[in-house]
Design a protein around this motif. Sequence first.
Motif, mmCIF file in Angstrom:
data_model
loop_
_atom_site.group_PDB
_atom_site.id
_atom_site.type_symbol
_atom_site.label_atom_id
_atom_site.label_comp_id
_atom_site.label_asym_id
_atom_site.label_seq_id
_atom_site.Cartn_x
_atom_site.Cartn_y
_atom_site.Cartn_z
ATOM 1 N N ALA A 138 0.830 -1.151 0.104
ATOM 2 C CA ALA A 138 0.051 0.027 -0.007
ATOM 3 C C ALA A 138 0.658 1.299 -0.003
ATOM 4 O O ALA A 138 2.179 1.151 0.315
ATOM 5 N N VAL A 139 0.241 2.286 -0.295
ATOM 6 C CA VAL A 139 1.173 3.637 -0.372
ATOM 7 C C VAL A 139 1.635 3.828 1.040
ATOM 8 O O VAL A 139 0.966 3.763 2.070
ATOM 9 N N GLY A 140 2.939 4.041 0.931
ATOM 10 C CA GLY A 140 3.634 4.293 2.476
ATOM 11 C C GLY A 140 4.304 3.047 3.092
ATOM 12 O O GLY A 140 4.974 3.239 3.770
ATOM 13 N N ASP A 141 4.058 1.998 2.466
ATOM 14 C CA ASP A 141 4.701 0.813 2.939
ATOM 15 C C ASP A 141 6.180 0.819 2.318
ATOM 16 O O ASP A 141 6.368 1.394 1.228
ATOM 17 N N VAL A 142 7.029 0.430 3.179
ATOM 18 C CA VAL A 142 8.608 0.301 3.129
ATOM 19 C C VAL A 142 8.790 -0.667 2.133
ATOM 20 O O VAL A 142 8.442 -1.973 2.271
ATOM 21 N N VAL A 143 9.431 -0.370 0.913
ATOM 22 C CA VAL A 143 9.583 -0.955 -0.260
ATOM 23 C C VAL A 143 11.064 -1.398 -0.648
ATOM 24 O O VAL A 143 11.477 -1.968 -1.546
ATOM 25 N N ASP A 144 11.889 -0.858 0.120
ATOM 26 C CA ASP A 144 13.205 -0.958 -0.068
ATOM 27 C C ASP A 144 14.232 -1.582 0.874
ATOM 28 O O ASP A 144 15.499 -1.452 1.191
ATOM 29 N N ASN A 145 13.397 -2.342 1.888
ATOM 30 C CA ASN A 145 14.243 -2.972 3.058
ATOM 31 C C ASN A 145 13.390 -4.342 3.362
ATOM 32 O O ASN A 145 12.431 -4.452 3.781
ATOM 33 N N ALA A 146 14.533 -5.318 3.333
ATOM 34 C CA ALA A 146 14.082 -6.651 3.382
ATOM 35 C C ALA A 146 13.626 -7.179 4.674
ATOM 36 O O ALA A 146 13.102 -8.207 4.981
ATOM 37 N N GLN A 147 14.075 -6.359 5.395
ATOM 38 C CA GLN A 147 13.508 -6.732 7.030
ATOM 39 C C GLN A 147 12.185 -5.979 7.616
ATOM 40 O O GLN A 147 11.923 -6.290 8.636
ATOM 41 N N GLU A 148 11.535 -5.346 6.685
ATOM 42 C CA GLU A 148 10.322 -4.528 7.036
ATOM 43 C C GLU A 148 9.244 -5.218 6.374
ATOM 44 O O GLU A 148 8.986 -5.239 4.998
ATOM 45 N N SER A 149 8.828 -6.124 7.068
ATOM 46 C CA SER A 149 7.653 -6.851 6.563
ATOM 47 C C SER A 149 6.186 -5.778 6.547
ATOM 48 O O SER A 149 6.125 -4.935 7.058
ATOM 49 N N TRP A 150 5.470 -6.169 5.520
ATOM 50 C CA TRP A 150 4.082 -5.319 5.395
ATOM 51 C C TRP A 150 3.249 -5.888 6.128
ATOM 52 O O TRP A 150 3.074 -7.196 6.438
ATOM 53 N N PRO A 151 2.148 -5.120 6.527
ATOM 54 C CA PRO A 151 1.003 -5.871 7.107
ATOM 55 C C PRO A 151 0.400 -7.017 6.746
ATOM 56 O O PRO A 151 -0.009 -6.963 5.537
ATOM 57 N N ALA A 152 -0.159 -7.969 7.617
ATOM 58 C CA ALA A 152 -0.696 -9.026 7.038
ATOM 59 C C ALA A 152 -2.029 -8.791 6.230
ATOM 60 O O ALA A 152 -2.537 -9.703 5.684
ATOM 61 N N ASP A 153 -2.835 -7.699 6.431
ATOM 62 C CA ASP A 153 -3.862 -7.433 5.881
ATOM 63 C C ASP A 153 -3.831 -6.939 4.431
ATOM 64 O O ASP A 153 -4.763 -6.485 3.863
ATOM 65 N N ARG A 154 -2.320 -6.775 4.118
ATOM 66 C CA ARG A 154 -2.295 -6.108 2.535
ATOM 67 C C ARG A 154 -2.936 -7.205 1.596
ATOM 68 O O ARG A 154 -2.736 -8.627 1.883
ATOM 69 N N PRO A 155 -3.578 -6.754 0.564
ATOM 70 C CA PRO A 155 -4.109 -7.761 -0.324
ATOM 71 C C PRO A 155 -3.003 -8.929 -0.869
ATOM 72 O O PRO A 155 -1.989 -8.351 -1.066
ATOM 73 N N GLN A 156 -3.529 -10.138 -1.344
ATOM 74 C CA GLN A 156 -2.736 -11.008 -2.108
ATOM 75 C C GLN A 156 -3.476 -11.623 -3.289
ATOM 76 O O GLN A 156 -4.497 -11.584 -3.256
ATOM 77 N N VAL A 157 -2.789 -11.740 -4.406
ATOM 78 C CA VAL A 157 -3.317 -12.023 -5.768
ATOM 79 C C VAL A 157 -2.614 -13.239 -6.164
ATOM 80 O O VAL A 157 -1.083 -13.357 -6.073
ATOM 81 N N LEU A 158 -3.333 -14.349 -6.597
ATOM 82 C CA LEU A 158 -2.690 -15.360 -6.985
ATOM 83 C C LEU A 158 -2.339 -15.259 -8.465
ATOM 84 O O LEU A 158 -2.985 -14.849 -9.549
ATOM 85 N N LEU A 159 -0.865 -15.314 -8.850
ATOM 86 C CA LEU A 159 -0.349 -15.167 -10.212
ATOM 87 C C LEU A 159 -0.561 -16.478 -11.039
ATOM 88 O O LEU A 159 -0.604 -16.195 -12.324
ATOM 89 N N GLY A 160 -0.541 -17.512 -10.717
ATOM 90 C CA GLY A 160 -0.678 -18.837 -11.390
ATOM 91 C C GLY A 160 -0.278 -19.937 -10.480
ATOM 92 O O GLY A 160 0.090 -19.798 -9.156
ATOM 93 N N VAL A 161 -0.024 -21.193 -11.282
ATOM 94 C CA VAL A 161 0.345 -22.420 -10.590
ATOM 95 C C VAL A 161 1.294 -23.117 -11.205
ATOM 96 O O VAL A 161 1.548 -22.969 -12.270
ATOM 97 N N ILE A 162 2.431 -23.248 -10.343
ATOM 98 C CA ILE A 162 3.643 -24.018 -10.854
ATOM 99 C C ILE A 162 3.339 -25.624 -10.658
ATOM 100 O O ILE A 162 2.886 -26.060 -9.810
ATOM 101 N N SER A 163 3.481 -26.527 -11.872
ATOM 102 C CA SER A 163 3.403 -27.816 -11.921
ATOM 103 C C SER A 163 4.768 -28.389 -12.110
ATOM 104 O O SER A 163 5.039 -28.223 -13.345
ATOM 105 N N LEU A 164 5.124 -29.062 -11.149
ATOM 106 C CA LEU A 164 6.546 -29.679 -11.184
ATOM 107 C C LEU A 164 6.188 -31.147 -11.720
ATOM 108 O O LEU A 164 5.525 -32.037 -10.996
ATOM 109 N N THR A 165 6.961 -31.672 -13.040
ATOM 110 C CA THR A 165 6.664 -33.010 -13.403
ATOM 111 C C THR A 165 7.538 -33.906 -13.378
ATOM 112 O O THR A 165 7.253 -35.245 -13.522
#
Length: 316
Positions: A237-264
């Motif tokens: 979301a606007v204002g979330d820290v995006v340049d620090n791997a140690q800063e997690s975003w709040p758990a209520d931020r939306p999540q989107v399914l991009l697709g499915v990996i099928s390992l054969t």
Amino acid sequence: MPLPTDGKRLALAKEVIQAFDDLHGVFPGHRPAHAKGILMAGSFTPTPEAAQLSVAPHFQATTPVFLRFSNFAGVPTAADNNPNESSPRGCGLRFQLGDHVHTDIVAHSTDGFPARTAQEFVEFLHALRASGPDVPHPSPIEQFLGSHPKALAFVQTPKPIPTSFARESFFSVSAYEFINAAGARQFVRYRILPDAGNEYLSAEAAAAQGPNFLMEELVKRVASGPAKMQLWVQLAAVGDVVDNAQESWPADRPQVLLGVISLTQRVPDDDAEGRRIIFDPIPRVAGIEPSSDPLLEPRADVYVMAGKRRREQAAH
């Protein structure tokens, strides 16, 4: 992917690799970290929502993939059931976009990272190495963790052993910026989640497993049908820290399914491409740009430098 020409970048990459060599030892032909792994082949099928978020080619059509699961340690015999050697587990995902054209995602099984910068990560590795059982307290690693609360939180995060690589979750360390067809930009973090859900062993049950049980289980699993993983992104979301791997975003931020990996299938150990693969944490593809996280460039430098060393060692 060439090595950088900048002297400071080269020196830092060498310092990171040396820190891993000092910690784990040198095993010619293997990675300095995540040395033991299993490379799988399959495909990625995107959702319509993926194409709405980014014009990246693998979000428009089904794409062949390689996926390498690995244990943490830079030791090729690291036991799958030893949390000190296997955790956090790694996941390197490569989308094959054409001949010698690809983009990658590099993730691991703990949602976070113990350092803000590559130099701080070197300090962390040095402190680990200097903190054997006979070292007086407070040991170097205790001192480091005492002055780095985010690193302490990472170390204290539970890291149970899964029943299968296909029942484990993986998280990208850094954020990335998606660009869609309208030019809209959205910062995201990847999550690679098991289609079958998470399943973990108790410490006692893990200790009773064999040292190669995760690798062996995955081979058996795909022999009876594809092992599936879901690729998700968490949206900033606007204002979330995006340049620090140690800063997690709040758990209520939306999540989107991009697709499915099928390992054969498993890629054989003697497969030339499998031996040579060097994953790249920088996307280098239209529709996805790296954030300004200071870990990204050094990680890419370390991977290519270590990969070139591995290829040279394996050739002799």
